[in-house]
Design a protein around this motif. Sequence first.
Motif, PDB file in Angstrom:
ATOM      1  N   GLU A 120      38.402  17.666  21.988  1.00 29.28           N
ATOM      2  CA  GLU A 120      38.966  16.588  21.196  1.00 29.28           C
ATOM      3  C   GLU A 120      40.078  15.823  21.899  1.00 29.28           C
ATOM      4  O   GLU A 120      40.427  14.738  21.494  1.00 29.28           O
ATOM      5  CB  GLU A 120      39.468  17.127  19.868  1.00 29.28           C
ATOM      6  N   GLN A 419      37.558  18.389   7.683  1.00 28.75           N
ATOM      7  CA  GLN A 419      37.074  17.801   8.915  1.00 28.75           C
ATOM      8  C   GLN A 419      35.607  18.098   9.110  1.00 28.75           C
ATOM      9  O   GLN A 419      35.135  19.184   8.781  1.00 28.75           O
ATOM     10  CB  GLN A 419      37.808  18.452  10.077  1.00 28.75           C
ATOM     11  N   GLU A 421      32.972  18.081  12.230  1.00 31.15           N
ATOM     12  CA  GLU A 421      32.708  17.854  13.642  1.00 31.15           C
ATOM     13  C   GLU A 421      31.211  17.630  13.774  1.00 31.15           C
ATOM     14  O   GLU A 421      30.400  18.495  13.433  1.00 31.15           O
ATOM     15  CB  GLU A 421      33.139  19.050  14.472  1.00 31.15           C
ATOM     16  N   THR A 423      28.084  16.958  16.011  1.00 29.75           N
ATOM     17  CA  THR A 423      27.677  17.124  17.406  1.00 29.75           C
ATOM     18  C   THR A 423      26.189  16.885  17.601  1.00 29.75           C
ATOM     19  O   THR A 423      25.670  17.067  18.693  1.00 29.75           O
ATOM     20  CB  THR A 423      27.988  18.563  17.878  1.00 29.75           C
ATOM     21  N   ASP A 429      30.553  13.997  20.847  1.00 35.50           N
ATOM     22  CA  ASP A 429      31.222  15.001  20.043  1.00 35.50           C
ATOM     23  C   ASP A 429      32.210  14.230  19.176  1.00 35.50           C
ATOM     24  O   ASP A 429      33.192  13.691  19.666  1.00 35.50           O
ATOM     25  CB  ASP A 429      31.940  16.005  20.942  1.00 35.50           C
ATOM     26  N   ASN A 431      34.508  13.628  15.482  1.00 33.59           N
ATOM     27  CA  ASN A 431      35.242  14.276  14.413  1.00 33.59           C
ATOM     28  C   ASN A 431      35.601  13.258  13.352  1.00 33.59           C
ATOM     29  O   ASN A 431      36.084  12.178  13.671  1.00 33.59           O
ATOM     30  CB  ASN A 431      36.552  14.856  14.954  1.00 33.59           C
TER      31      ASN A 431
END
Lengths: 803, 192
Positions: A120, A419, A421, A423, A429, A431
Amino acid sequence: MYQKSILLYLFIFFSFVIQAQDCELAISGKVIDIHDNSPLFGAVVQLVGLNKGVYTDEYGLYKIEGICEGEVQLKVSHPSCEPKTKSIYLKENRQIHFKLEHHLEELNEVLLKGKLYNNESNSSISNQIKTQKLEKFSNASLGDALKSISGVSSLNTGNSIVKPIIQGLHSSRVLVINDNVRLHDQQWGVDHAPNVDINSAANITVIKGASALKYGGDAIGGTIVIEPQKAPIKDTVMGKTILNGSSNGRGGSISTSLIKAKSSGFNYRFQGSLKRLGDLRAPDYQLTNTGQRENNISLGIGLNKIDYGIDFSYRLTNSEIGILRASHIGNARDLVNSINRQEPFFIEDFSYTIDSPQQEVTHQIYKLETFKKLKNLGELSLQYSFQQNNRLEFDIRRGGRGDTPAMDMELKTHTLLTQLEWTSLEGFDSNFGLEFNAQNNFANPNTGVRRLIPDYNMYTAGIFATTAYKVSEGWDLDAGVRYDFNTIDADKFYITSRWENLGYDQLFPEFEIGEDGNQILTNPQFDYHNISATVGASYTFKNDFKLIGNLSSASRAPNPSELFSDGLHHSISSIELGDLQLNSEQSFKAGVGFQGVVEKFGFNIQPYINYIEDFIVLEPNGIETTIRGAFPVYEYRQTNARLYGIDVSANYSFDNLEFSSNFAYVNGRDVEQNEALIHMPPFNVSNTITYSKKEWNNFYISLNSQLVTQQNAFPDNNFRTDIVNTTTGEFEEVEVDVSSTPEAYHLLNFSSGLDFDFDKTKLSINVMINNVLNTNYRDYLNRLRFYADEVGTNAMLQLKLNY
Amino acid sequence: MKTIKTIKLLSLGLLATLVFSACSDDDDAPQVINEEEVITTLNLKLTPEGGGETIDFIYRDLDADGSNPEIISPALSANTTYTGRVQFLNELENPAEDITIEVLEEAEEHQVFYIVEDSLDATPTYTGALDNDGNPIGVEFSLAIGEASQGNFTVILIHEGDKNVPGASEGDLSPEVGGETDIEVTFDVTVE
């Protein structure tokens, strides 16, 4: 660390040349722990550069299929182990077993989520301190440890209250994230040290800039991310105890931690520390009332599976800090006398007693977090935290009121963070997150002293999205954007004459509620909208060098102190007035990181420029004569500021010797008034030479030289006031010099140590001597520099036991 | 099965959120704080020796922040000796709190100094009881006035100064006395 692993990863990547034709081959095998031959569950086996990777199962087995013939490079990594790589020429199906070396200190690499690569903060300009180095500061504070990073300094109040400064900025401009919880501990105060037990940290990352948007959009200076020791997914017990004794302050500390983990993913954790120190000593005199006591504890319990998990933790820090008795003074005449006196007025014999002035601060954090991996999507996490900060400040008071705090504040903060994430999109990637915050400040009226900060409720809501994209070999891009809404609703009593003198009766008549004696109750309400963003890229050269570029913009709403502050500060004998008309600050920062290794020489160069619109500065603006005498009045002003600087670190090793060097330069200016900004760290250089010999029980001996130059760029905040000459009785106009900076100083620090390995335990003994030559000096960034020298020689003995 | 567990865990988290949120502070209007240690008023009572009307010098700042002080500084008579007494009041309390009592109770920690400008023909001398260390407190004094003149008369109350510094017991406020200033008020005095 993660940068290093990326480097390694990329390095291996480049050395790999594709020669494949037949793509039906497979590699399988077993990954075991070298110590007890137990299978390692959850290790990642990757084919470097081929975007192919698998986890080992609970028997430590793995299998990768569909590999082409040719040279392949395998990389095995596990959260609690040192990664291993192996190159082979693959012609037929092969079995390859790996034995991994357990690495207790690095257990942290595994986040609760079992996430192995921290993507991140891809293009963030950052530095990290790891466990081994942190342990040396077991007896000191977070701020002291962070100073070992080039570009990080500290703003001190005495020697125990240490606030980190990142590239020239501090307090509300620096976010402190402890175990994924953003600290709300009255961080606006320059004499409020972050409530973090350094012994609870396993590694600390300093992000220089606002590129870590998930933690907040107001990191004008930067973000400090503290990660505690995490539990591995295996049956184990890990413990550590550190004992410290120090000659200066005649005390020490003890810290212990214990983690019990099971291969089922269940774990519980305990960590605690105690610290007791008496009065510190400067080379020529005792620093009366500078003792401190700390009691800290943290507990955690969690269940951590690969695809879901839940964790609860509790942290308590409690500290009592004595503040140099001589720094509590009356009016401007006392200040002039103190400055001229050159040594503290109150010097008494050594004592462990902590009297007024002192602070007693208790901070508690409750955190519950959970995550779940969702198929074809990514990972969803939810975290709730509750923080309670109780701050008591005791002052020298008349009439037996010394035991009643002069300030008694309770700040409660609830935070809900969710959150996702994401992918599942190839190469990305991303968020997405939402954060809600409810905060209540309550100032106890029983102090008998008017509130410095009023009662208020503050609500914030933030939404952010960030993404990292791997463009091609070597090229990585990332970007993010965040919006925060912030509303504050305060109830504040102003002295009616002050309210009118500031013109608020004309500007904000709608806030007036009612009068009570000579005070007026008001209800200031403000909304702030803040937008922050970051974009960055990094490129890794074929020779391993890495170049990072990052642009970020942060936006910070004025803090309660800047808005509402209203009262007398005894330590600098000034009246400080907040300003209800302040806007948010907006920064635009460009940073570059260039790092690499050439044989035995490594370097890291980080230049930056930071332009801040509506930067809030505090400066003297007039004199007020009260029944106590004359005081300068400090008020806030908004201006445009520009900071630039460079942080450099380098090291070179040959045979058993290692040289390392850090230096940092920052230049900050108020571009509207064309003058320097206050409290900019002066140019400083730190050089260390270390001789180490592994064969002699990991023996090392190290000498560090630290040079801090005089800061010649400072604003002229001197003020003129009429002071009565106590001999002639006449008033004389005196210029009170609160601006001049102390001379340059040079310190030598020594350290040495040995390790002893027993059956299942390891004992380390370290000796450290700070300020070996007992040098007298004062530091520009110590707010009590008018009253006393800094501490003299401090010899420390540290025993560390790992089990 | 796992999903059910997760849902349980998540809902537990949410429940905790609600419980914690529910116990946040109520939103009552805050209680007003009147500074307890504030000294709003300094009275200097000067009575001519051998009788006559008492003269009151007053510095009064009811806001205690210097914005609107009221200063009364009447004229003194030449060639007169006055018996003086200083009084510190907090007039925000009702009835007014006499801080002088506190000063006398903590006598070893306090001393009042009277600083006379050279141009003013006046000589203060400590009278009254000494503290337990045999040092003057300074609340009571006599003021011998000479010829007609004019100048500053400054009253300073020092807390935790060094009362044993040479000269301090005669009323000389040298920097060595140190401590911290609790009160510092200057009157522009005319002797007629």
